[in-house]
Design an enzyme around this catalytic site. Structure first.
Site, PDB file in Angstrom:
ATOM      1  N   CYS A   1      -1.342   4.155  -6.139  1.00 41.83           N
ATOM      2  CA  CYS A   1      -2.146   3.485  -5.109  1.00 41.83           C
ATOM      3  C   CYS A   1      -2.375   2.089  -5.662  1.00 41.83           C
ATOM      4  O   CYS A   1      -2.746   1.937  -6.834  1.00 41.83           O
ATOM      5  CB  CYS A   1      -3.473   4.221  -4.915  1.00 41.83           C
ATOM      6  SG  CYS A   1      -4.717   3.261  -4.025  1.00 41.83           S
TER       7      CYS A   1
ATOM      8  N   CYS B   1       0.866  -1.175   0.000  1.00 38.99           N
ATOM      9  CA  CYS B   1       0.000   0.000   0.000  1.00 38.99           C
ATOM     10  C   CYS B   1       0.905   1.228   0.000  1.00 38.99           C
ATOM     11  O   CYS B   1       1.758   1.376   0.891  1.00 38.99           O
ATOM     12  CB  CYS B   1      -0.861  -0.033   1.261  1.00 38.99           C
ATOM     13  SG  CYS B   1      -1.792   1.476   1.543  1.00 38.99           S
TER      14      CYS B   1
HETATM   15  N1  DGL Z   1      -4.152   0.721  -1.658  1.00 33.34           N
HETATM   16  C1  DGL Z   1      -3.728   1.826  -0.868  1.00 33.34           C
HETATM   17  C2  DGL Z   1      -2.539   2.549  -1.520  1.00 33.34           C
HETATM   18  O1  DGL Z   1      -1.775   1.944  -2.232  1.00 33.34           O
HETATM   19  C3  DGL Z   1      -4.726   2.839  -0.396  1.00 33.34           C
HETATM   20  C4  DGL Z   1      -6.158   2.547  -0.400  1.00 33.34           C
HETATM   21  C5  DGL Z   1      -6.896   3.287   0.691  1.00 33.34           C
HETATM   22  O2  DGL Z   1      -7.089   4.518   0.591  1.00 33.34           O
HETATM   23  O3  DGL Z   1      -7.239   2.600   1.668  1.00 33.34           O
HETATM   24  O4  DGL Z   1      -2.344   3.707  -1.307  1.00 33.34           O
END
Ligand code: DGL
Length: 234
Positions: free
Chosen positions: A180, A73
């Site tokens: 993201c 993430c």
């Molecule tokens: N998948 C996460 C990222 O790479 C963020 C998603 C969320 O906002 O929870 O930033």
């Protein structure tokens, strides 16, 4: 210890693409994938709130006996990986928006960097950007987009019009950075909008290569044999 699994976590399904890259490169390893759905979304939370959730994810993965952790993430990496490395004595691999390859390869047009509001405001990201911004980068935080992807993961196609509305705001785009991990599921829609020549960047293969190197450095590669993948949701 070498046969212990590797933990991979995200706020939801975003890190599944990261997990896939890791599986492709390290097919003898076992993995525990953790989706922190009760903490979702990270991208609009404060730094303190994200750090708390991230710590909870790590403790949940430690209960599974993991030997290393992939923070799949961008938001959690930018906000929390430094604190994790200080607190826990184990290897952590994170993911960051792939602005470096985009800056090096996109020589003509603009680079659109899609990311969460939390990542966009982090000192770690701003320092990365200051090193590679070629003057043609547009930083475009997307409020609520990761949640939409999470809830429509079985029907990403239903988001097409909405994604086109976002992309229509940006002109002369040569490359798109998916900052993201959830946005990686939009690749086909983005390619359809801009055309086949568009360059799309995500950090997933880079994370897998870094994970392999870290396991080698720490003498943690699994021996050949049985392996498993476990999914956990908190
Ligand atoms: N998948 C996460 C990222 O790479 C963020 C998603 C969320 O906002 O929870 O930033």
């Amino acid at each position: 210890m070498n046969d212990a699994p590797i933990g991979v976590f995200d706020s939801g399904v975003g890190g599944i693409g990261t997990l896939k890259s890791c599986l492709d490169l390290l097919d003898g390893e076992s993995f525990v994938y953790l989706a922190d759905r009760s903490g979702m979304p990270y991208g609009t939370k404060s730094g303190d709130e994200i750090e708390k959730r991230v710590d909870e994810c790590v403790r949940s993965l430690l209960d599974e006996g993991v030997k290393a952790i992939v923070v799949a993430c961008n938001t959690a990496t930018n906000v929390g990986i430094a604190a994790l490395r200080k607190k826990y004595d184990m290897p952590f691999v994170g993911v960051e928006p792939a602005v470096k390859p985009a800056a090096l390869e996109c020589k003509r047009g603009n680079v659109l960097v899609l990311l969460t509001p939390a990542t966009a405001s982090q000192a770690k990201f701003l320092s990365l950007l200051s090193r590679f911004d070629n003057g043609r980068m547009t930083i475009a935080p997307q409020r609520g987009l990761a949640e939409k992807i999470e809830t429509h993961i079985d029907d990403i196609e239903s988001l097409r019009c909405e994604i086109y509305d976002v992309l229509r705001r940006y002109r002369n785009v040569e490359g798109v950075v998916l900052g993201c991990t959830h946005y990686v599921f939009l690749k086909d829609i983005i390619r359809d909008f801009y055309g086949e020549k568009i360059k799309i960047y995500d950090g997933n293969d880079g994370v897998a290569r870094r994970l392999k190197a870290v396991l080698e450095e720490n003498d943690l590669l699994a021996a050949e044999g049985k392996h498993f993948i476990k999914f956990k949701v908190i």
